[in-house]
Design an enzyme around this catalytic site. Structure first.
Site, PDB file in Angstrom:
ATOM      1  N   LYS A   1      37.859  41.877  -2.232  1.00 58.32           N
ATOM      2  CA  LYS A   1      37.626  43.209  -1.957  1.00 58.32           C
ATOM      3  C   LYS A   1      37.116  43.804  -3.752  1.00 58.32           C
ATOM      4  O   LYS A   1      37.669  43.045  -4.523  1.00 58.32           O
ATOM      5  CB  LYS A   1      38.609  44.161  -1.558  1.00 58.32           C
ATOM      6  CG  LYS A   1      39.949  43.886  -2.405  1.00 58.32           C
ATOM      7  CD  LYS A   1      40.941  44.862  -1.509  1.00 58.32           C
ATOM      8  CE  LYS A   1      42.296  44.703  -2.151  1.00 58.32           C
ATOM      9  NZ  LYS A   1      43.355  45.279  -1.495  1.00 58.32           N
TER      10      LYS A   1
ATOM     11  N   ARG B   1      49.977  54.336   5.115  1.00 56.99           N
ATOM     12  CA  ARG B   1      48.547  54.586   4.842  1.00 56.99           C
ATOM     13  C   ARG B   1      47.967  54.388   6.331  1.00 56.99           C
ATOM     14  O   ARG B   1      48.252  54.933   7.373  1.00 56.99           O
ATOM     15  CB  ARG B   1      48.246  53.562   3.792  1.00 56.99           C
ATOM     16  CG  ARG B   1      48.830  53.993   2.580  1.00 56.99           C
ATOM     17  CD  ARG B   1      48.096  53.039   1.342  1.00 56.99           C
ATOM     18  NE  ARG B   1      47.588  51.705   1.788  1.00 56.99           N
ATOM     19  CZ  ARG B   1      47.388  50.849   0.966  1.00 56.99           C
ATOM     20  NH1 ARG B   1      46.991  51.043  -0.373  1.00 56.99           N
ATOM     21  NH2 ARG B   1      46.781  49.690   1.635  1.00 56.99           N
TER      22      ARG B   1
ATOM     23  N   HIS C   1      50.973  45.472   5.751  1.00 50.28           N
ATOM     24  CA  HIS C   1      51.065  45.326   4.391  1.00 50.28           C
ATOM     25  C   HIS C   1      52.125  45.905   3.668  1.00 50.28           C
ATOM     26  O   HIS C   1      52.777  46.826   4.219  1.00 50.28           O
ATOM     27  CB  HIS C   1      49.675  46.109   3.853  1.00 50.28           C
ATOM     28  CG  HIS C   1      49.286  45.620   2.495  1.00 50.28           C
ATOM     29  ND1 HIS C   1      49.098  44.563   1.667  1.00 50.28           N
ATOM     30  CD2 HIS C   1      48.798  46.836   1.598  1.00 50.28           C
ATOM     31  CE1 HIS C   1      48.651  44.765   0.364  1.00 50.28           C
ATOM     32  NE2 HIS C   1      48.603  46.115   0.560  1.00 50.28           N
TER      33      HIS C   1
ATOM     34  N   ARG D   1      47.375  36.425   2.575  1.00 54.22           N
ATOM     35  CA  ARG D   1      46.296  37.300   2.043  1.00 54.22           C
ATOM     36  C   ARG D   1      46.374  37.546   0.372  1.00 54.22           C
ATOM     37  O   ARG D   1      46.486  38.840   0.016  1.00 54.22           O
ATOM     38  CB  ARG D   1      46.179  38.569   2.837  1.00 54.22           C
ATOM     39  CG  ARG D   1      45.999  38.809   4.123  1.00 54.22           C
ATOM     40  CD  ARG D   1      45.784  40.151   4.716  1.00 54.22           C
ATOM     41  NE  ARG D   1      46.488  41.099   4.028  1.00 54.22           N
ATOM     42  CZ  ARG D   1      47.842  41.735   4.765  1.00 54.22           C
ATOM     43  NH1 ARG D   1      47.934  41.327   5.892  1.00 54.22           N
ATOM     44  NH2 ARG D   1      48.454  42.611   4.168  1.00 54.22           N
TER      45      ARG D   1
ATOM     46  N   TYR E   1      34.128  60.046 -32.421  1.00 55.70           N
ATOM     47  CA  TYR E   1      34.179  61.356 -31.868  1.00 55.70           C
ATOM     48  C   TYR E   1      35.624  62.046 -32.060  1.00 55.70           C
ATOM     49  O   TYR E   1      36.547  61.348 -31.941  1.00 55.70           O
ATOM     50  CB  TYR E   1      33.885  61.600 -30.182  1.00 55.70           C
ATOM     51  CG  TYR E   1      32.415  61.241 -29.926  1.00 55.70           C
ATOM     52  CD1 TYR E   1      31.426  62.289 -30.130  1.00 55.70           C
ATOM     53  CD2 TYR E   1      32.236  60.169 -29.000  1.00 55.70           C
ATOM     54  CE1 TYR E   1      30.126  61.602 -29.881  1.00 55.70           C
ATOM     55  CE2 TYR E   1      30.960  60.101 -28.545  1.00 55.70           C
ATOM     56  CZ  TYR E   1      29.922  60.798 -28.949  1.00 55.70           C
ATOM     57  OH  TYR E   1      28.711  60.371 -28.494  1.00 55.70           O
TER      58      TYR E   1
ATOM     59  N   CYS F   1      34.180  55.040 -27.031  1.00 51.63           N
ATOM     60  CA  CYS F   1      32.980  56.017 -26.603  1.00 51.63           C
ATOM     61  C   CYS F   1      32.674  55.330 -25.130  1.00 51.63           C
ATOM     62  O   CYS F   1      32.986  54.277 -24.844  1.00 51.63           O
ATOM     63  CB  CYS F   1      32.112  56.179 -27.478  1.00 51.63           C
ATOM     64  SG  CYS F   1      32.734  56.454 -29.216  1.00 51.63           S
TER      65      CYS F   1
ATOM     66  N   ASP G   1      29.769  53.434 -25.179  1.00 55.77           N
ATOM     67  CA  ASP G   1      28.997  52.404 -25.137  1.00 55.77           C
ATOM     68  C   ASP G   1      29.821  51.640 -26.136  1.00 55.77           C
ATOM     69  O   ASP G   1      29.228  50.313 -26.517  1.00 55.77           O
ATOM     70  CB  ASP G   1      27.710  52.785 -25.657  1.00 55.77           C
ATOM     71  CG  ASP G   1      27.057  53.516 -24.677  1.00 55.77           C
ATOM     72  OD1 ASP G   1      27.009  53.128 -23.585  1.00 55.77           O
ATOM     73  OD2 ASP G   1      26.498  54.727 -25.214  1.00 55.77           O
TER      74      ASP G   1
HETATM   75  C1  LIG Z   1      44.504  44.168  -1.644  1.00 56.29           C
HETATM   76  C2  LIG Z   1      45.186  43.758  -0.338  1.00 56.29           C
HETATM   77  C3  LIG Z   1      45.734  42.584  -0.297  1.00 56.29           C
HETATM   78  C4  LIG Z   1      45.719  41.854  -1.791  1.00 56.29           C
HETATM   79  O1  LIG Z   1      46.918  41.992  -2.459  1.00 56.29           O
HETATM   80  P1  LIG Z   1      47.243  41.378  -3.888  1.00 56.29           P
HETATM   81  O2  LIG Z   1      48.249  42.318  -4.499  1.00 56.29           O
HETATM   82  O3  LIG Z   1      46.153  41.728  -4.697  1.00 56.29           O
HETATM   83  O4  LIG Z   1      47.718  40.154  -3.592  1.00 56.29           O
HETATM   84  C5  LIG Z   1      46.229  42.101   0.626  1.00 56.29           C
HETATM   85  N1  LIG Z   1      46.244  42.968   2.050  1.00 56.29           N
HETATM   86  C6  LIG Z   1      45.687  44.010   1.868  1.00 56.29           C
HETATM   87  C7  LIG Z   1      45.967  44.958   3.271  1.00 56.29           C
HETATM   88  C8  LIG Z   1      45.098  44.636   0.703  1.00 56.29           C
HETATM   89  O5  LIG Z   1      44.583  45.970   0.926  1.00 56.29           O
END
Ligand SMILES: *Cc1c(COP(=O)(O)O)cnc(C)c1O
Length: 388
Positions: A38, A138, A167, A223, A267, A314, A316
Protein backbone atom coordinates in the site's frame (compact mmCIF):
# COMPACT_ATOMS: atom_id res chain seq x y z
CA UNK A 1 20.35 6.34 -16.42
CA UNK A 2 20.57 9.00 -13.71
CA UNK A 3 21.92 11.79 -15.94
CA UNK A 4 20.44 15.13 -15.03
CA UNK A 5 18.70 13.82 -11.92
CA UNK A 6 19.65 15.62 -8.70
CA UNK A 7 17.46 13.97 -6.09
CA UNK A 8 16.48 10.33 -6.15
CA UNK A 9 15.74 7.24 -4.08
CA UNK A 10 17.60 4.02 -4.84
CA UNK A 11 15.58 0.89 -4.17
CA UNK A 12 17.59 -2.27 -3.74
CA UNK A 13 15.25 -4.99 -5.07
CA UNK A 14 17.69 -7.67 -3.88
CA UNK A 15 17.16 -6.41 -0.32
CA UNK A 16 13.37 -6.54 -0.75
CA UNK A 17 13.63 -10.12 -2.03
CA UNK A 18 16.01 -11.05 0.79
CA UNK A 19 13.43 -9.77 3.29
CA UNK A 20 10.55 -11.67 1.67
CA UNK A 21 12.60 -14.88 1.80
CA UNK A 22 13.46 -14.21 5.45
CA UNK A 23 9.73 -13.98 6.21
CA UNK A 24 8.97 -17.13 4.24
CA UNK A 25 11.63 -19.03 6.15
CA UNK A 26 10.33 -17.67 9.45
CA UNK A 27 6.67 -18.65 8.88
CA UNK A 28 7.33 -21.99 7.16
CA UNK A 29 5.76 -23.63 4.14
CA UNK A 30 2.17 -23.88 5.33
CA UNK A 31 1.72 -20.14 5.91
CA UNK A 32 1.20 -17.74 3.00
CA UNK A 33 2.96 -14.37 2.85
CA UNK A 34 0.78 -11.50 1.61
CA UNK A 35 3.13 -8.62 0.82
CA UNK A 36 1.69 -5.26 1.83
CA UNK A 37 2.47 -2.76 -0.94
CA UNK A 38 0.00 0.00 0.00
CA UNK A 39 0.93 3.70 -0.23
CA UNK A 40 3.21 3.13 -3.23
CA UNK A 41 4.94 0.27 -1.38
CA UNK A 42 5.69 2.57 1.58
CA UNK A 43 7.19 5.05 -0.89
CA UNK A 44 9.41 2.47 -2.62
CA UNK A 45 7.33 2.22 -5.83
CA UNK A 46 4.35 -0.16 -5.95
CA UNK A 47 4.89 -1.77 -9.35
CA UNK A 48 8.59 -2.76 -9.24
CA UNK A 49 8.24 -3.82 -5.59
CA UNK A 50 5.13 -5.92 -6.35
CA UNK A 51 7.05 -7.79 -9.06
CA UNK A 52 10.01 -8.36 -6.75
CA UNK A 53 8.01 -9.67 -3.78
CA UNK A 54 6.09 -12.11 -5.99
CA UNK A 55 9.34 -13.28 -7.56
CA UNK A 56 10.70 -13.93 -4.05
CA UNK A 57 7.73 -16.08 -3.05
CA UNK A 58 4.99 -13.83 -1.66
CA UNK A 59 1.73 -15.44 -2.84
CA UNK A 60 -0.48 -12.35 -2.80
CA UNK A 61 -0.35 -8.57 -2.53
CA UNK A 62 -2.28 -6.34 -0.16
CA UNK A 63 -3.17 -2.67 -0.63
CA UNK A 64 -5.46 -0.32 1.26
CA UNK A 65 -7.71 0.98 -1.55
CA UNK A 66 -9.14 -0.51 -4.72
CA UNK A 67 -7.47 2.18 -6.83
CA UNK A 68 -4.06 0.92 -5.67
CA UNK A 69 -5.00 -2.54 -6.95
CA UNK A 70 -6.07 -1.04 -10.26
CA UNK A 71 -2.64 0.60 -10.61
CA UNK A 72 -0.97 -2.82 -10.28
CA UNK A 73 -3.39 -4.50 -12.70
CA UNK A 74 -2.85 -1.72 -15.27
CA UNK A 75 0.96 -1.94 -15.17
CA UNK A 76 2.58 -3.30 -18.32
CA UNK A 77 2.61 -6.25 -18.06
CA UNK A 78 -0.21 -6.29 -15.51
CA UNK A 79 0.28 -7.91 -12.12
CA UNK A 80 -1.88 -11.07 -12.06
CA UNK A 81 -1.45 -12.29 -8.45
CA UNK A 82 -4.44 -11.96 -6.10
CA UNK A 83 -4.66 -8.44 -4.61
CA UNK A 84 -6.40 -7.97 -1.28
CA UNK A 85 -7.97 -4.54 -0.70
CA UNK A 86 -7.73 -4.18 3.08
CA UNK A 87 -9.67 -0.92 3.48
CA UNK A 88 -13.10 0.46 2.65
CA UNK A 89 -14.52 0.37 -0.86
CA UNK A 90 -17.80 2.27 -1.38
CA UNK A 91 -20.67 0.34 -3.03
CA UNK A 92 -20.05 2.44 -6.15
CA UNK A 93 -16.58 0.79 -6.35
CA UNK A 94 -18.03 -2.71 -6.87
CA UNK A 95 -17.69 -2.52 -10.66
CA UNK A 96 -14.02 -1.51 -10.36
CA UNK A 97 -13.33 -4.43 -8.02
CA UNK A 98 -14.99 -6.94 -10.35
CA UNK A 99 -13.51 -5.54 -13.54
CA UNK A 100 -9.94 -5.76 -12.17
CA UNK A 101 -10.41 -9.02 -10.26
CA UNK A 102 -9.51 -7.52 -6.89
CA UNK A 103 -10.24 -9.25 -3.58
CA UNK A 104 -12.16 -6.74 -1.47
CA UNK A 105 -12.49 -6.74 2.28
CA UNK A 106 -16.15 -6.58 3.22
CA UNK A 107 -18.15 -5.54 6.25
CA UNK A 108 -21.46 -4.20 4.91
CA UNK A 109 -24.36 -5.85 3.12
CA UNK A 110 -24.69 -2.99 0.60
CA UNK A 111 -21.18 -3.37 -0.66
CA UNK A 112 -21.02 -7.17 -0.81
CA UNK A 113 -24.44 -7.24 -2.54
CA UNK A 114 -23.19 -4.71 -5.08
CA UNK A 115 -20.13 -6.90 -5.75
CA UNK A 116 -22.36 -9.96 -6.06
CA UNK A 117 -24.57 -8.22 -8.63
CA UNK A 118 -21.61 -7.00 -10.69
CA UNK A 119 -19.85 -10.37 -10.53
CA UNK A 120 -22.99 -12.24 -11.59
CA UNK A 121 -23.43 -9.87 -14.53
CA UNK A 122 -19.80 -10.42 -15.56
CA UNK A 123 -20.01 -14.19 -15.04
CA UNK A 124 -17.22 -14.06 -12.44
CA UNK A 125 -16.75 -15.32 -8.90
CA UNK A 126 -15.05 -12.73 -6.70
CA UNK A 127 -13.29 -13.86 -3.52
CA UNK A 128 -13.92 -11.65 -0.48
CA UNK A 129 -12.32 -11.35 2.97
CA UNK A 130 -14.41 -10.37 5.99
CA UNK A 131 -12.73 -7.85 8.30
CA UNK A 132 -13.20 -8.19 12.05
CA UNK A 133 -12.46 -5.46 14.59
CA UNK A 134 -10.97 -7.23 17.61
CA UNK A 135 -9.72 -4.16 19.43
CA UNK A 136 -8.58 -1.33 17.23
CA UNK A 137 -11.88 0.53 16.85
CA UNK A 138 -11.41 1.20 13.16
CA UNK A 139 -12.66 -0.80 10.20
CA UNK A 140 -14.33 -4.19 10.67
CA UNK A 141 -17.38 -5.99 12.06
CA UNK A 142 -17.77 -6.43 15.79
CA UNK A 143 -17.03 -10.05 16.80
CA UNK A 144 -20.72 -10.71 17.60
CA UNK A 145 -21.80 -9.71 14.07
CA UNK A 146 -19.47 -11.99 12.13
CA UNK A 147 -21.37 -15.30 12.00
CA UNK A 148 -24.62 -13.78 10.70
CA UNK A 149 -22.74 -11.69 8.16
CA UNK A 150 -20.73 -14.69 6.89
CA UNK A 151 -23.95 -16.71 6.58
CA UNK A 152 -25.50 -13.97 4.46
CA UNK A 153 -22.37 -13.65 2.32
CA UNK A 154 -22.17 -17.42 1.68
CA UNK A 155 -25.57 -17.44 0.03
CA UNK A 156 -24.76 -14.68 -2.49
CA UNK A 157 -24.08 -15.60 -6.12
CA UNK A 158 -20.80 -14.49 -7.67
CA UNK A 159 -19.06 -14.33 -4.27
CA UNK A 160 -16.65 -16.75 -2.61
CA UNK A 161 -16.02 -16.26 1.11
CA UNK A 162 -12.26 -16.81 1.05
CA UNK A 163 -10.85 -14.94 4.04
CA UNK A 164 -11.41 -13.69 7.56
CA UNK A 165 -8.99 -11.19 9.05
CA UNK A 166 -8.20 -8.74 11.80
CA UNK A 167 -5.43 -6.26 12.58
CA UNK A 168 -3.37 -5.70 15.76
CA UNK A 169 -3.16 -2.32 17.48
CA UNK A 170 0.00 -2.82 19.56
CA UNK A 171 2.01 -5.72 18.11
CA UNK A 172 5.09 -3.45 18.07
CA UNK A 173 4.93 -2.79 21.82
CA UNK A 174 7.22 -4.55 24.28
CA UNK A 175 4.16 -5.93 26.08
CA UNK A 176 2.13 -8.46 24.09
CA UNK A 177 -0.85 -8.45 26.45
CA UNK A 178 -3.24 -6.57 24.18
CA UNK A 179 -2.13 -8.52 21.09
CA UNK A 180 -2.76 -11.84 22.85
CA UNK A 181 -6.18 -10.61 23.90
CA UNK A 182 -7.01 -9.59 20.31
CA UNK A 183 -5.74 -12.96 19.05
CA UNK A 184 -7.91 -14.77 21.58
CA UNK A 185 -10.95 -12.76 20.45
CA UNK A 186 -10.17 -13.53 16.80
CA UNK A 187 -9.77 -17.25 17.51
CA UNK A 188 -13.20 -17.26 19.19
CA UNK A 189 -14.69 -15.65 16.06
CA UNK A 190 -12.92 -18.22 13.83
CA UNK A 191 -14.32 -21.05 15.95
CA UNK A 192 -17.85 -19.61 15.92
CA UNK A 193 -17.79 -19.34 12.12
CA UNK A 194 -16.50 -22.90 11.78
CA UNK A 195 -19.19 -24.21 14.18
CA UNK A 196 -21.82 -22.50 12.04
CA UNK A 197 -20.69 -24.82 9.24
CA UNK A 198 -18.94 -22.10 7.25
CA UNK A 199 -15.39 -22.95 6.21
CA UNK A 200 -13.11 -20.01 5.48
CA UNK A 201 -9.74 -21.13 4.05
CA UNK A 202 -7.64 -18.04 4.85
CA UNK A 203 -7.65 -16.60 8.37
CA UNK A 204 -4.99 -13.94 8.89
CA UNK A 205 -3.99 -11.32 11.42
CA UNK A 206 -0.25 -10.67 11.66
CA UNK A 207 1.54 -7.52 10.49
CA UNK A 208 5.37 -7.40 10.48
CA UNK A 209 5.67 -6.97 14.24
CA UNK A 210 3.30 -9.82 15.15
CA UNK A 211 4.87 -12.12 12.55
CA UNK A 212 8.30 -11.51 14.04
CA UNK A 213 7.38 -11.58 17.69
CA UNK A 214 4.49 -14.03 18.12
CA UNK A 215 4.33 -17.18 16.00
CA UNK A 216 0.85 -17.98 17.38
CA UNK A 217 -0.47 -15.16 15.20
CA UNK A 218 0.68 -16.75 11.92
CA UNK A 219 -2.59 -18.71 11.28
CA UNK A 220 -3.03 -19.34 7.50
CA UNK A 221 -1.23 -16.23 6.26
CA UNK A 222 0.75 -13.19 7.43
CA UNK A 223 0.66 -9.60 6.12
CA UNK A 224 4.05 -7.95 6.60
CA UNK A 225 4.65 -4.45 5.26
CA UNK A 226 7.32 -2.29 6.89
CA UNK A 227 9.83 -5.10 7.48
CA UNK A 228 9.78 -6.14 3.81
CA UNK A 229 11.42 -2.77 3.20
CA UNK A 230 14.05 -3.55 5.82
CA UNK A 231 12.71 -1.14 8.40
CA UNK A 232 12.18 -2.13 12.01
CA UNK A 233 8.49 -2.58 12.90
CA UNK A 234 9.14 -1.54 16.49
CA UNK A 235 11.15 1.09 18.29
CA UNK A 236 10.99 -1.02 21.45
CA UNK A 237 12.78 -4.14 20.20
CA UNK A 238 15.18 -5.04 17.35
CA UNK A 239 14.09 -7.27 14.44
CA UNK A 240 13.99 -10.95 15.45
CA UNK A 241 15.77 -11.98 12.23
CA UNK A 242 17.98 -10.13 9.77
CA UNK A 243 16.26 -7.71 7.41
CA UNK A 244 18.02 -5.33 5.00
CA UNK A 245 17.03 -1.70 4.38
CA UNK A 246 16.00 -1.32 0.74
CA UNK A 247 15.87 2.44 0.31
CA UNK A 248 18.64 5.04 0.05
CA UNK A 249 17.54 8.64 -0.43
CA UNK A 250 20.16 10.63 -2.30
CA UNK A 251 20.84 14.09 -3.66
CA UNK A 252 23.78 16.11 -4.94
CA UNK A 253 25.48 19.16 -3.46
CA UNK A 254 24.23 22.09 -5.54
CA UNK A 255 26.56 24.75 -4.11
CA UNK A 256 29.52 25.02 -1.72
CA UNK A 257 30.54 28.26 -0.04
CA UNK A 258 31.93 29.77 3.15
CA UNK A 259 29.56 32.04 5.07
CA UNK A 260 30.92 34.92 7.16
CA UNK A 261 30.01 35.23 10.86
CA UNK A 262 26.52 36.71 11.37
CA UNK A 263 24.96 35.22 8.23
CA UNK A 264 21.31 34.23 8.65
CA UNK A 265 20.43 30.97 6.90
CA UNK A 266 17.16 30.36 5.05
CA UNK A 267 13.62 31.64 5.77
CA UNK A 268 13.18 33.30 9.13
CA UNK A 269 16.96 33.34 9.79
CA UNK A 270 16.41 30.61 12.41
CA UNK A 271 20.16 29.95 12.31
CA UNK A 272 22.78 32.70 12.34
CA UNK A 273 26.45 31.74 11.96
CA UNK A 274 28.70 32.68 14.87
CA UNK A 275 31.92 32.09 12.91
CA UNK A 276 33.14 31.60 9.38
CA UNK A 277 31.19 28.50 8.33
CA UNK A 278 31.65 26.29 5.28
CA UNK A 279 28.23 25.15 4.05
CA UNK A 280 26.71 23.09 1.26
CA UNK A 281 23.30 23.46 -0.34
CA UNK A 282 21.21 20.29 -0.76
CA UNK A 283 18.36 20.31 -3.32
CA UNK A 284 15.73 18.42 -1.32
CA UNK A 285 12.86 19.78 0.74
CA UNK A 286 9.32 19.26 1.98
CA UNK A 287 8.20 19.44 -1.67
CA UNK A 288 9.97 16.08 -1.97
CA UNK A 289 8.52 14.75 1.28
CA UNK A 290 11.46 15.62 3.55
CA UNK A 291 9.93 16.82 6.79
CA UNK A 292 10.22 20.52 7.62
CA UNK A 293 10.37 19.43 11.27
CA UNK A 294 14.01 18.48 10.52
CA UNK A 295 14.94 22.20 10.30
CA UNK A 296 18.01 22.75 12.56
CA UNK A 297 17.66 19.07 13.68
CA UNK A 298 18.44 16.62 10.90
CA UNK A 299 21.79 15.66 9.40
CA UNK A 300 22.87 14.23 6.06
CA UNK A 301 25.93 12.27 4.94
CA UNK A 302 28.55 13.83 2.68
CA UNK A 303 31.89 12.12 1.98
CA UNK A 304 30.98 9.54 4.64
CA UNK A 305 30.52 12.14 7.38
CA UNK A 306 27.55 13.78 9.06
CA UNK A 307 26.64 17.33 8.09
CA UNK A 308 23.98 18.99 10.29
CA UNK A 309 21.12 21.01 8.79
CA UNK A 310 21.30 24.74 9.55
CA UNK A 311 18.18 26.86 9.24
CA UNK A 312 14.83 25.85 7.79
CA UNK A 313 14.13 22.99 5.43
CA UNK A 314 12.41 24.78 2.52
CA UNK A 315 10.16 23.33 -0.17
CA UNK A 316 13.10 22.56 -2.47
CA UNK A 317 16.38 22.83 -0.57
CA UNK A 318 18.24 23.27 2.70
CA UNK A 319 21.73 24.21 3.91
CA UNK A 320 24.12 21.97 5.85
CA UNK A 321 27.25 22.78 7.83
CA UNK A 322 30.28 20.98 6.36
CA UNK A 323 32.83 22.07 8.94
CA UNK A 324 35.49 19.36 9.24
CA UNK A 325 34.48 17.55 6.03
CA UNK A 326 37.34 17.80 3.55
CA UNK A 327 37.13 18.67 -0.13
CA UNK A 328 33.36 18.91 -0.51
CA UNK A 329 32.58 19.75 -4.16
CA UNK A 330 29.51 20.80 -6.06
CA UNK A 331 27.78 17.62 -7.40
CA UNK A 332 29.07 15.40 -4.56
CA UNK A 333 26.60 12.70 -3.60
CA UNK A 334 24.57 13.38 -0.44
CA UNK A 335 22.85 10.55 1.42
CA UNK A 336 19.79 11.63 3.37
CA UNK A 337 18.51 8.17 4.34
CA UNK A 338 20.77 5.12 4.14
CA UNK A 339 24.47 4.34 4.09
CA UNK A 340 27.46 6.18 2.72
CA UNK A 341 30.83 4.55 3.34
CA UNK A 342 31.02 3.71 7.04
CA UNK A 343 28.32 6.23 7.98
CA UNK A 344 24.63 5.46 8.21
CA UNK A 345 21.48 7.55 8.68
CA UNK A 346 18.63 5.12 9.10
CA UNK A 347 14.97 5.98 8.48
CA UNK A 348 14.45 5.21 12.19
CA UNK A 349 16.84 7.99 13.20
CA UNK A 350 15.40 10.52 10.75
CA UNK A 351 11.95 9.65 12.12
CA UNK A 352 13.01 10.22 15.68
CA UNK A 353 14.52 13.62 14.84
CA UNK A 354 11.35 14.60 12.93
CA UNK A 355 9.07 13.40 15.72
CA UNK A 356 7.48 10.63 13.65
CA UNK A 357 7.94 6.94 12.77
CA UNK A 358 10.01 5.25 10.05
CA UNK A 359 6.81 4.38 8.12
CA UNK A 360 6.15 8.08 7.53
CA UNK A 361 9.73 8.88 6.46
CA UNK A 362 9.68 6.69 3.34
CA UNK A 363 5.94 6.93 2.63
CA UNK A 364 6.30 10.73 2.45
CA UNK A 365 8.76 10.62 -0.47
CA UNK A 366 6.89 12.32 -3.31
CA UNK A 367 6.85 11.59 -7.06
CA UNK A 368 9.26 14.47 -7.78
CA UNK A 369 11.97 12.26 -6.29
CA UNK A 370 13.08 9.85 -9.03
CA UNK A 371 13.24 6.16 -8.13
CA UNK A 372 16.21 4.10 -9.35
CA UNK A 373 15.86 0.33 -9.00
CA UNK A 374 18.94 -1.80 -8.38
CA UNK A 375 19.58 -5.49 -8.89
CA UNK A 376 23.00 -7.07 -8.39
CA UNK A 377 24.32 -3.56 -7.71
CA UNK A 378 23.28 -2.31 -11.18
CA UNK A 379 20.58 0.26 -11.87
CA UNK A 380 17.95 -1.66 -13.88
CA UNK A 381 15.27 1.03 -14.18
CA UNK A 382 14.46 4.62 -13.31
CA UNK A 383 11.05 6.22 -12.82
CA UNK A 384 10.52 9.96 -12.47
CA UNK A 385 7.25 11.84 -12.05
CA UNK A 386 5.27 8.76 -13.02
CA UNK A 387 7.17 8.06 -16.28
CA UNK A 388 9.93 5.60 -17.09
C1 LIG B 1 -0.50 -1.69 6.83
C2 LIG B 1 -1.14 -2.94 7.24
C3 LIG B 1 -0.37 -4.10 7.43
C4 LIG B 1 1.16 -4.10 7.39
O1 LIG B 1 1.65 -3.54 8.61
P1 LIG B 1 3.22 -3.40 8.91
O2 LIG B 1 3.25 -2.87 10.29
O3 LIG B 1 3.73 -2.41 7.91
O4 LIG B 1 3.83 -4.73 8.76
C5 LIG B 1 -1.04 -5.28 7.68
N1 LIG B 1 -2.39 -5.31 7.77
C6 LIG B 1 -3.15 -4.21 7.64
C7 LIG B 1 -4.64 -4.31 7.75
C8 LIG B 1 -2.56 -2.99 7.37
O5 LIG B 1 -3.33 -1.89 7.24
Amino acid sequence: MLEGIVTWAEIDLDAVEFNVRAFKRHVGERVEVFAVVKANAYGHGAIPVARAVLEAGATRLAVHRAIEGVELRCAAPGVTAPILVMGYTPPSGAAMVVRHNLTPSVMTREFVEAVSAEASRAGKVIPVHVKVDTGMSRYGLMPGEVVDFCRAVSTLPGIRLEGLFTHFATADAASLTHTLWQLETFRRVMAAVESAGIHIPLCHAANSAATMKLTDTHLDAVRPGIALYGMNPSDEWPPTFEIRPALTLKSRVSRVRVLPPGAGISYGRTFVTDRETPVALVPLGYGDGYHRALSNKGSVLIRGQRAPIRGCVCMDQFVVDITGIKDVQQDDEVVIVGRQGQAEMRAEEVAQLAGTINYEVTTSILPRVARAYRRGGQVVGVTALGGE
